[in-house]
Design a protein around this motif. Structure first.
Motif, PDB file in Angstrom:
ATOM      1  N   UNK A  69      13.057  12.389  -2.388  1.00  0.00           N
ATOM      2  CA  UNK A  69      12.528  11.035  -2.536  1.00  0.00           C
ATOM      3  C   UNK A  69      11.772  10.670  -1.268  1.00  0.00           C
ATOM      4  N   UNK A  70      10.499  10.320  -1.420  1.00  0.00           N
ATOM      5  CA  UNK A  70       9.678   9.977  -0.258  1.00  0.00           C
ATOM      6  C   UNK A  70       8.932   8.676  -0.512  1.00  0.00           C
ATOM      7  N   UNK A  71       8.725   7.910   0.561  1.00  0.00           N
ATOM      8  CA  UNK A  71       7.856   6.738   0.545  1.00  0.00           C
ATOM      9  C   UNK A  71       6.821   6.969   1.637  1.00  0.00           C
ATOM     10  N   UNK A  72       5.545   6.835   1.296  1.00  0.00           N
ATOM     11  CA  UNK A  72       4.497   7.147   2.276  1.00  0.00           C
ATOM     12  C   UNK A  72       3.330   6.183   2.139  1.00  0.00           C
ATOM     13  N   UNK A  73       2.515   6.202   3.171  1.00  0.00           N
ATOM     14  CA  UNK A  73       1.319   5.377   3.234  1.00  0.00           C
ATOM     15  C   UNK A  73       0.325   6.173   4.066  1.00  0.00           C
TER      16      UNK A  73
ATOM     17  N   UNK B  43       0.794  -1.217   0.000  1.00  0.00           N
ATOM     18  CA  UNK B  43       0.000   0.000   0.000  1.00  0.00           C
ATOM     19  C   UNK B  43       0.828   1.270   0.000  1.00  0.00           C
ATOM     20  N   UNK B  44       2.150   1.146   0.063  1.00  0.00           N
ATOM     21  CA  UNK B  44       3.022   2.328   0.089  1.00  0.00           C
ATOM     22  C   UNK B  44       3.239   2.852  -1.325  1.00  0.00           C
ATOM     23  N   UNK B  45       3.469   4.158  -1.422  1.00  0.00           N
ATOM     24  CA  UNK B  45       3.748   4.796  -2.700  1.00  0.00           C
ATOM     25  C   UNK B  45       5.029   5.607  -2.608  1.00  0.00           C
ATOM     26  N   UNK B  46       5.698   5.741  -3.745  1.00  0.00           N
ATOM     27  CA  UNK B  46       6.909   6.547  -3.821  1.00  0.00           C
ATOM     28  C   UNK B  46       6.565   7.869  -4.503  1.00  0.00           C
ATOM     29  N   UNK B  47       7.077   8.963  -3.949  1.00  0.00           N
ATOM     30  CA  UNK B  47       6.852  10.290  -4.518  1.00  0.00           C
ATOM     31  C   UNK B  47       8.204  10.971  -4.721  1.00  0.00           C
ATOM     32  N   UNK B  48       8.483  11.363  -5.941  1.00  0.00           N
ATOM     33  CA  UNK B  48       9.754  12.000  -6.276  1.00  0.00           C
ATOM     34  C   UNK B  48       9.503  13.430  -6.740  1.00  0.00           C
ATOM     35  N   UNK B  49      10.421  14.290  -6.373  1.00  0.00           N
ATOM     36  CA  UNK B  49      10.306  15.687  -6.791  1.00  0.00           C
ATOM     37  C   UNK B  49      11.697  16.231  -7.114  1.00  0.00           C
ATOM     38  N   UNK B  50      11.783  17.016  -8.174  1.00  0.00           N
ATOM     39  CA  UNK B  50      13.015  17.714  -8.540  1.00  0.00           C
ATOM     40  C   UNK B  50      12.726  19.200  -8.495  1.00  0.00           C
TER      41      UNK B  50
END
Length: 266
Positions: free
Chosen positions: A151-155, A132-139
């Motif tokens: 770089x984030x991993x969240x739920x 159920x976790x998702x990865x979120x990337x931002x530049x």
């Protein structure tokens, strides 16, 4: 990279043009028709600087249009990188050979290199993994130069599980945006930076008391306007279909094994 993929990356980096670029589905003429001169100049500048090959393909289409030819005739190649200057000069030479007057640029339609540098940025979100976790990337651009990759991993039930930030040069940041912008690359979808911040803010609300937020996230989240309410999707962030169709598609993905299975709650 194809022109369609390069335009997708440009949409993530240029919020003002995003609502026109995404519905155009890679058609350079539709992009030109939907943008005013300033926005069109920014898209042209972004492409020839970040992906000269795609930029040349865009220009080959735009110079067949009277308005597109006029825009190109006013762009000054001097502030751009060497590869971008070559693309612009070749296109402007074709205009001259057709008898089009290529004049000095005007302030109204010229996208200068400083504006281009400031446009670096984008965000991407992955599909949920089996847990159920998702990865979120931002530049994002660093004020002192270069890029910062987040770089984030969240739920939404377990909070922010992991957060890292590291500095990179602008070329590395652009390359990551291009790779993630490719259709289906790694299961990521482009989102707006403000939606990225809002997703993490919502996840942080679920952070359990016995597990503090990652220090890097706690220290840096004050820099973002992270409203707890996720903004409405921009064009391209959600398909134009009803909730029923979206639900049926999600069920099909579960049945096909593209999503899930998820373990039971602890």
């Amino acid at each position: 990279m194809s022109l369609a993929s390069a335009l997708e990356s440009a949409a993530a980096a240029l919020p003002k043009a995003e609502a026109v670029i995404r519905p155009a589905n890679g058609d350079p003429r539709r992009v030109l028709d939907g943008l005013d001169d300033d926005a069109a100049g920014e898209v042209l500048a972004w492409l020839v600087e970040h992906d000269p090959s795609a930029g040349e393909e865009l220009l080959a289409s735009w110079i067949e249009d009277e308005r597109g030819a006029a825009l190109l005739a006013e762009v000054d190649p001097a502030p751009f990188s060497k590869a971008a200057r070559k693309v612009l000069r070749r296109a402007r030479h074709r205009l001259r050979s057709r008898g089009v007057e290529v004049s000095e640029p005007t302030a109204e339609v010229t996208a200068t290199l400083p504006e281009l540098e400031d446009s670096l940025g984008g965000a991407f979100l992955s599909f949920p993994d089996p847990s159920g976790a998702q990865m979120a990337l931002r530049v994002e651009a660093r004020p002192g130069g270069g890029a910062r990759i987040l770089h984030a991993v969240f739920d939404f039930e377990r909070g922010v599980l992991e957060f890292r930030a590291h500095d990179a040069n602008r070329s590395q940041g652009r390359r990551l945006l291009r790779e993630l912008g490719q259709s289906g690359q790694g299961g990521f979808a482009a989102i707006r930076p403000e939606a990225w911040a809002a997703l993490l803010a919502r996840a942080a609300e679920a952070q359990p008391d016995d597990r503090p937020l990652p220090m890097a996230y706690a220290e840096s989240r004050a820099r973002w306007d992270a409203s707890a309410e996720i903004p409405a999707p921009a064009a391209g962030e959600a398909e134009a279909e009803g909730d029923g169709a979206a639900l049926r598609r999600a069920v099909e993905w579960v049945q096909e094994g593209r999503l899930g299975p998820w373990p039971p709650r602890r």
